[in-house]
Each structure stands twice: as structure tokens, then as C-alpha cells.
Design a protein around this motif. Structure first.
Motif, PDB file in Angstrom:
ATOM      1  N   LEU A 130      14.146  21.635 -23.483  1.00  0.00           N
ATOM      2  CA  LEU A 130      13.716  23.444 -24.270  1.00  0.00           C
ATOM      3  C   LEU A 130      14.088  24.320 -23.833  1.00  0.00           C
ATOM      4  O   LEU A 130      14.764  25.025 -23.723  1.00  0.00           O
ATOM      5  N   THR A 131      13.304  24.784 -22.037  1.00  0.00           N
ATOM      6  CA  THR A 131      13.518  26.270 -21.377  1.00  0.00           C
ATOM      7  C   THR A 131      15.252  25.668 -20.598  1.00  0.00           C
ATOM      8  O   THR A 131      16.442  27.092 -20.734  1.00  0.00           O
ATOM      9  N   ALA A 132      16.066  24.433 -20.637  1.00  0.00           N
ATOM     10  CA  ALA A 132      16.441  24.478 -20.257  1.00  0.00           C
ATOM     11  C   ALA A 132      18.058  24.926 -21.138  1.00  0.00           C
ATOM     12  O   ALA A 132      18.619  25.914 -21.575  1.00  0.00           O
ATOM     13  N   TRP A 133      18.341  24.332 -22.532  1.00  0.00           N
ATOM     14  CA  TRP A 133      18.481  24.517 -23.527  1.00  0.00           C
ATOM     15  C   TRP A 133      18.027  25.629 -24.439  1.00  0.00           C
ATOM     16  O   TRP A 133      19.586  26.635 -24.098  1.00  0.00           O
ATOM     17  N   GLN A 134      17.367  26.282 -24.281  1.00  0.00           N
ATOM     18  CA  GLN A 134      16.643  27.821 -24.630  1.00  0.00           C
ATOM     19  C   GLN A 134      18.287  29.064 -23.813  1.00  0.00           C
ATOM     20  O   GLN A 134      18.392  30.021 -24.566  1.00  0.00           O
ATOM     21  N   GLY A 135      17.278  28.625 -22.421  1.00  0.00           N
ATOM     22  CA  GLY A 135      17.863  29.863 -21.533  1.00  0.00           C
ATOM     23  C   GLY A 135      20.040  29.714 -21.490  1.00  0.00           C
ATOM     24  O   GLY A 135      20.497  30.942 -21.291  1.00  0.00           O
ATOM     25  N   LEU A 160      18.339  19.747 -15.615  1.00  0.00           N
ATOM     26  CA  LEU A 160      18.519  19.884 -16.884  1.00  0.00           C
ATOM     27  C   LEU A 160      19.833  20.579 -17.238  1.00  0.00           C
ATOM     28  O   LEU A 160      20.794  20.611 -17.922  1.00  0.00           O
ATOM     29  N   ALA A 161      19.392  21.978 -16.656  1.00  0.00           N
ATOM     30  CA  ALA A 161      20.164  22.764 -16.874  1.00  0.00           C
ATOM     31  C   ALA A 161      21.960  22.544 -16.051  1.00  0.00           C
ATOM     32  O   ALA A 161      23.418  22.585 -16.935  1.00  0.00           O
ATOM     33  N   VAL A 162      21.923  22.159 -15.225  1.00  0.00           N
ATOM     34  CA  VAL A 162      23.604  21.686 -14.893  1.00  0.00           C
ATOM     35  C   VAL A 162      24.438  20.712 -15.710  1.00  0.00           C
ATOM     36  O   VAL A 162      24.941  21.166 -15.967  1.00  0.00           O
ATOM     37  N   GLN A 163      23.052  19.477 -16.125  1.00  0.00           N
ATOM     38  CA  GLN A 163      24.476  18.698 -16.757  1.00  0.00           C
ATOM     39  C   GLN A 163      24.566  19.269 -18.078  1.00  0.00           C
ATOM     40  O   GLN A 163      25.542  18.892 -18.726  1.00  0.00           O
ATOM     41  N   LEU A 164      23.273  19.773 -19.013  1.00  0.00           N
ATOM     42  CA  LEU A 164      23.326  20.235 -20.178  1.00  0.00           C
ATOM     43  C   LEU A 164      25.123  21.952 -20.144  1.00  0.00           C
ATOM     44  O   LEU A 164      25.734  21.716 -21.329  1.00  0.00           O
ATOM     45  N   ALA A 165      24.522  22.572 -19.241  1.00  0.00           N
ATOM     46  CA  ALA A 165      26.258  23.474 -19.050  1.00  0.00           C
ATOM     47  C   ALA A 165      27.505  22.259 -18.600  1.00  0.00           C
ATOM     48  O   ALA A 165      28.617  23.034 -19.116  1.00  0.00           O
ATOM     49  N   ARG A 166      27.177  21.683 -17.975  1.00  0.00           N
ATOM     50  CA  ARG A 166      28.689  20.272 -17.597  1.00  0.00           C
ATOM     51  C   ARG A 166      28.974  20.291 -18.597  1.00  0.00           C
ATOM     52  O   ARG A 166      30.095  20.056 -19.311  1.00  0.00           O
ATOM     53  N   PRO A 255       9.255  25.732 -29.322  1.00  0.00           N
ATOM     54  CA  PRO A 255       8.794  24.074 -29.533  1.00  0.00           C
ATOM     55  C   PRO A 255       9.767  24.190 -31.003  1.00  0.00           C
ATOM     56  O   PRO A 255       9.770  25.847 -31.406  1.00  0.00           O
ATOM     57  N   ASP A 256      10.413  23.065 -30.709  1.00  0.00           N
ATOM     58  CA  ASP A 256      11.896  23.812 -31.606  1.00  0.00           C
ATOM     59  C   ASP A 256      12.083  21.557 -31.672  1.00  0.00           C
ATOM     60  O   ASP A 256      12.981  21.418 -31.139  1.00  0.00           O
ATOM     61  N   ARG A 257      11.651  21.509 -33.496  1.00  0.00           N
ATOM     62  CA  ARG A 257      12.114  19.350 -33.209  1.00  0.00           C
ATOM     63  C   ARG A 257      13.896  19.468 -32.999  1.00  0.00           C
ATOM     64  O   ARG A 257      14.171  18.532 -32.840  1.00  0.00           O
ATOM     65  N   ALA A 258      14.825  20.291 -33.579  1.00  0.00           N
ATOM     66  CA  ALA A 258      15.703  20.751 -33.828  1.00  0.00           C
ATOM     67  C   ALA A 258      15.975  20.162 -32.195  1.00  0.00           C
ATOM     68  O   ALA A 258      17.527  19.131 -32.411  1.00  0.00           O
ATOM     69  N   GLN A 259      16.120  21.206 -31.665  1.00  0.00           N
ATOM     70  CA  GLN A 259      16.598  21.371 -30.115  1.00  0.00           C
ATOM     71  C   GLN A 259      16.455  19.825 -28.662  1.00  0.00           C
ATOM     72  O   GLN A 259      16.874  19.441 -28.199  1.00  0.00           O
ATOM     73  N   LEU A 260      15.186  19.579 -29.532  1.00  0.00           N
ATOM     74  CA  LEU A 260      13.872  18.271 -28.647  1.00  0.00           C
ATOM     75  C   LEU A 260      15.368  17.342 -29.485  1.00  0.00           C
ATOM     76  O   LEU A 260      15.805  15.725 -28.585  1.00  0.00           O
ATOM     77  N   ALA A 261      15.441  16.776 -30.643  1.00  0.00           N
ATOM     78  CA  ALA A 261      16.367  15.945 -31.017  1.00  0.00           C
ATOM     79  C   ALA A 261      17.765  16.050 -30.277  1.00  0.00           C
ATOM     80  O   ALA A 261      17.991  14.748 -30.219  1.00  0.00           O
ATOM     81  N   GLU A 262      18.589  17.465 -29.998  1.00  0.00           N
ATOM     82  CA  GLU A 262      19.566  17.386 -29.644  1.00  0.00           C
ATOM     83  C   GLU A 262      19.321  16.628 -28.025  1.00  0.00           C
ATOM     84  O   GLU A 262      21.017  15.921 -27.528  1.00  0.00           O
ATOM     85  N   LEU A 263      17.945  16.848 -27.321  1.00  0.00           N
ATOM     86  CA  LEU A 263      18.058  17.185 -25.638  1.00  0.00           C
ATOM     87  C   LEU A 263      17.937  14.632 -25.849  1.00  0.00           C
ATOM     88  O   LEU A 263      18.399  14.259 -25.267  1.00  0.00           O
ATOM     89  N   ALA A 264      16.863  14.733 -27.338  1.00  0.00           N
ATOM     90  CA  ALA A 264      17.064  13.243 -27.134  1.00  0.00           C
ATOM     91  C   ALA A 264      18.446  12.458 -27.624  1.00  0.00           C
ATOM     92  O   ALA A 264      18.570  11.449 -27.130  1.00  0.00           O
ATOM     93  N   ALA A 265      19.442  13.100 -28.241  1.00  0.00           N
ATOM     94  CA  ALA A 265      20.946  12.146 -28.174  1.00  0.00           C
ATOM     95  C   ALA A 265      21.640  12.151 -27.363  1.00  0.00           C
ATOM     96  O   ALA A 265      22.234  11.286 -27.285  1.00  0.00           O
ATOM     97  N   ARG A 266      21.143  13.288 -26.447  1.00  0.00           N
ATOM     98  CA  ARG A 266      22.502  13.238 -25.392  1.00  0.00           C
ATOM     99  C   ARG A 266      21.598  12.187 -23.966  1.00  0.00           C
ATOM    100  O   ARG A 266      22.680  11.129 -23.550  1.00  0.00           O
ATOM    101  N   ALA A 267      20.399  12.125 -23.699  1.00  0.00           N
ATOM    102  CA  ALA A 267      19.806  11.215 -23.214  1.00  0.00           C
ATOM    103  C   ALA A 267      20.165   9.336 -23.499  1.00  0.00           C
ATOM    104  O   ALA A 267      20.168   8.840 -22.669  1.00  0.00           O
ATOM    105  N   GLY A 268      19.756   9.390 -24.654  1.00  0.00           N
ATOM    106  CA  GLY A 268      20.578   8.591 -24.947  1.00  0.00           C
ATOM    107  C   GLY A 268      21.498   7.945 -25.499  1.00  0.00           C
ATOM    108  O   GLY A 268      21.576   6.648 -24.804  1.00  0.00           O
ATOM    109  N   ALA A 269      22.343   8.774 -25.403  1.00  0.00           N
ATOM    110  CA  ALA A 269      24.028   8.675 -24.923  1.00  0.00           C
ATOM    111  C   ALA A 269      24.058   8.460 -23.647  1.00  0.00           C
ATOM    112  O   ALA A 269      25.975   8.419 -23.176  1.00  0.00           O
ATOM    113  N   GLY A 270      23.820   8.804 -22.061  1.00  0.00           N
ATOM    114  CA  GLY A 270      23.364   9.367 -21.173  1.00  0.00           C
ATOM    115  C   GLY A 270      24.092   9.964 -20.226  1.00  0.00           C
ATOM    116  O   GLY A 270      24.763  10.158 -19.042  1.00  0.00           O
TER     117      GLY A 270
END
Length: 303
Positions: A130-135, A160-166, A255-270
Motif C-alpha cells: 500500500l505504501t508503494a502504491w500510494q507513493g 514492491l515500488a520497483v515492480q509496480l513502477a516497471r 488502509p484501502d481495500r481496493a488497493q489491496l485487491a489491486e496488489l493481490a491481483a498482480r501477485a496472483g498473476a505473477g
């Protein structure tokens, strides 16, 4: 009924494994049977560890506010989750955390764990993710084609920030100690600056966003590298110098459930992988807290 939990009875006290009362869920809560938990090394120094939101003493306190486990009870008025759901997320800083067999948490702060993501991996995601996403996105406004610097790319948030940014289509420049260079590049960094051997100012040209997880003098020096219209975003302290014609932002994760769901979806997709640097059993939580500062990535407690 009681459970086994790690509790600390006073500031500076030891983390002790002992019997504790089972959590009682409030309206909107669920009780989670904890399988794994994550923590922040300095959370024992935070006011919320010792007082509730009304300022009343709440010691002894259970640490570790990142949780992953299975819903075992759903309180009246709670929606969106059911008994048996695999969930992860954050618990309120003013309530007990997840270094225990069970924890009560607000359902709105939890999201489902994909079937192919382990509890240990999920416990490393909530706070850092969540910190990486929000930052990057909420405060940094990062878009495809932009250039971003991630200071502290070997830490739990930085990896996590490196991966999300890429994955968002940005050009990623990672910084940190030389020993994490390989990890940063493996996770998606296009460039790496070894701060022990290179001058940040000489190694990096103008960029659109700098996301800082280190602070100190590096944070102050970073403002000069932000392009007009760009941003310097920090989680360590308010930037002492603002970029010329740019924004300086300091924030505390929410805290943010929608953002957690975004993180979960990316983790699930590898597409997103939490870097777990070490794992400790519940009984060794005190050792885990002491070890965290020297371990790249997240330290996770398995219950």
C-alpha cells in the motif's frame, strides 16, 4: 477462552509469548485465524501501540499489524467477507496486531488472497504494498513513459515500488547499497545506483518522480533532480527542500481495500512478488524484531 500471543507490557519491555484473551470482534469486524504476520521494526515506539483512539492505556499490546489468514468469525454488520475466506490486510494501529493465533480486524481493511499466493507472501504485502502504491500513483501521479527513482530499492517497500513502477510502464532507476543491485534489476529496475560507490547527483539526470524510503541528506539532495511538474514523495519525513516548479509530498499510508485487491491481483498473476528476507516462528518474534533492520525485504512471522 484464551489463545497464544506475543505481548509487550510496557515501552521498552520484552516481547513475551503468553496466554491472552481471544479477540472480541466489534460491528464491522471479522476474526482472523492468523497464519502469518508482518511488522514495522519501530512500531513498539508508536503512540497507538500503548493507547486506544480515546487516549486510554491499552497495554499489554500485541504487535505486527500486517496479517494473513482465514476468517473464523464474522461479526454482526460485517459485509464482504465470509467464514473460510483467505484474507490479508492491515489491522488498526490502535488495536492489537497479528502476532497471535487470532486477531480481530475491520473487514473493510482486508482483501482476498489469490489461491496461488501463500499466507507468508501475503503477509509481506499489505503495508509495504500500500505504501508503494500510494507513493507512486496516489501521491506521485506516475504514468507510463515517465522516469522514476526509487530510493531504498532493497527494502520491503522499495522492492514492491520497483515492480509496480516497471509494470506501469515507467523507466525505473533504483538506488541503494550495492548488495541489493542484483535483486533490484531482477525485479525490474532499468538502472541501479550504488549509493556507497556513486554520487547520486552525478549518476542521475532530471526525472519525473523520486520516491524516497531512506530520508536524511539524500532526501534533501533529491529535490534538485525533479523536473518541472514532477514530484518528490517521501515516507520518512517532509522533504526539507521542495523541487523547483514541482511538488514535495510526505504521507503516511492509509488502509484501502481496493488497493489491496489491486496488489493481490498482480501477485496472483505473477506480476508482483513480495521479497521475504526471513521467516521466524511466533515464539521468536522478539528475535525477528531485532533482526529486521539488517535483512533486505520483509521479515515475516509464521503462526
Amino acid at each position: 477462552m484464551t489463545m497464544r500471543a506475543i505481548r509487550v507490557h510496557r515501552p521498552g519491555g520484552d516481547l513475551v509469548l503468553e496466554d491472552a484473551p481471544m479477540p472480541r470482534p466489534a460491528t464491522g469486524d471479522v476474526v482472523v485465524r492468523v497464519h502469518a504476520a508482518g511488522f514495522v521494526p519501530d512500531e513498539l515506539e508508536w503512540p497507538g501501540t500503548w493507547t486506544d483512539r480515546a487516549g486510554r492505556d491499552r497495554a499489554p499490546s500485541v504487535p505486527a499489524h500486517e496479517v494473513a489468514g482465514v476468517v473464523s468469525e464474522v461479526a454482526y454488520g460485517t459485509t464482504g467477507l465470509s467464514v473460510g475466506d483467505r484474507v490479508f490486510g492491515l489491522t488498526d494501529w490502535h488495536r492489537d496486531g497479528g502476532a497471535a493465533e487470532y486477531v480481530a480486524a475491520e473487514a473493510r481493511n482486508l482483501a482476498h488472497i489469490p489461491a496461488n499466493v501463500t499466507f507468508t507472501e501475503a503477509a509481506a504485502l499489505p503495508l509495504a504494498g500500500l505504501t508503494a502504491w500510494q507513493g507512486l500513483f496516489t501521491h506521485g501521479g506516475l504514468e507510463a513513459g515517465r522516469t522514476v527513482v526509487v530510493h531504498g530499492a532493497g527494502g520491503g517497500t522499495g522492492t514492491l515500488a520497483v515492480q509496480l513502477a516497471r509494470e506501469a510502464g515507467a523507466h525505473v532507476i533504483a538506488t541503494g547499497r550495492g548488495r541489493v543491485a542484483g535483486l533490484a534489476v531482477e525485479l525490474g529496475a532499468h538502472e541501479f545506483v550504488d549509493l556507497e560507490r556513486q554520487s547520486f547527483e552525478e549518476a542521475v539526470g532530471p526525472v519525473d518522480l523520486i520516491f524516497d524510503t531512506i530520508g536524511g541528506d539524500l532526501l534533501a539532495r533529491s529535490a534538485a533532480k525533479v523536473r518541472p511538474g514532477g514530484a518528490l514523495v517521501s515516507i520518512t519525513a517532509p522533504p526539507p527542500v521542495a523541487p523547483e516548479a514541482g511538488r514535495a509530498v510526505f504521507f503516511i499510508v492509509e488502509p484501502d481495500r481496493a488497493q489491496l485487491a489491486e496488489l493481490a491481483a498482480r501477485a496472483g498473476a505473477g506480476l508482483l512478488r513480495a521479497h521475504v528476507g526471513a521467516v521466524y516462528p511466533l515464539a521468536e518474534t522478539g528475535q525477528a524484531f531485532r533482526a529486521k533492520r539488517g535483512v533486505p525485504g520483509k521479515v515475516v512471522i509464521e503462526i
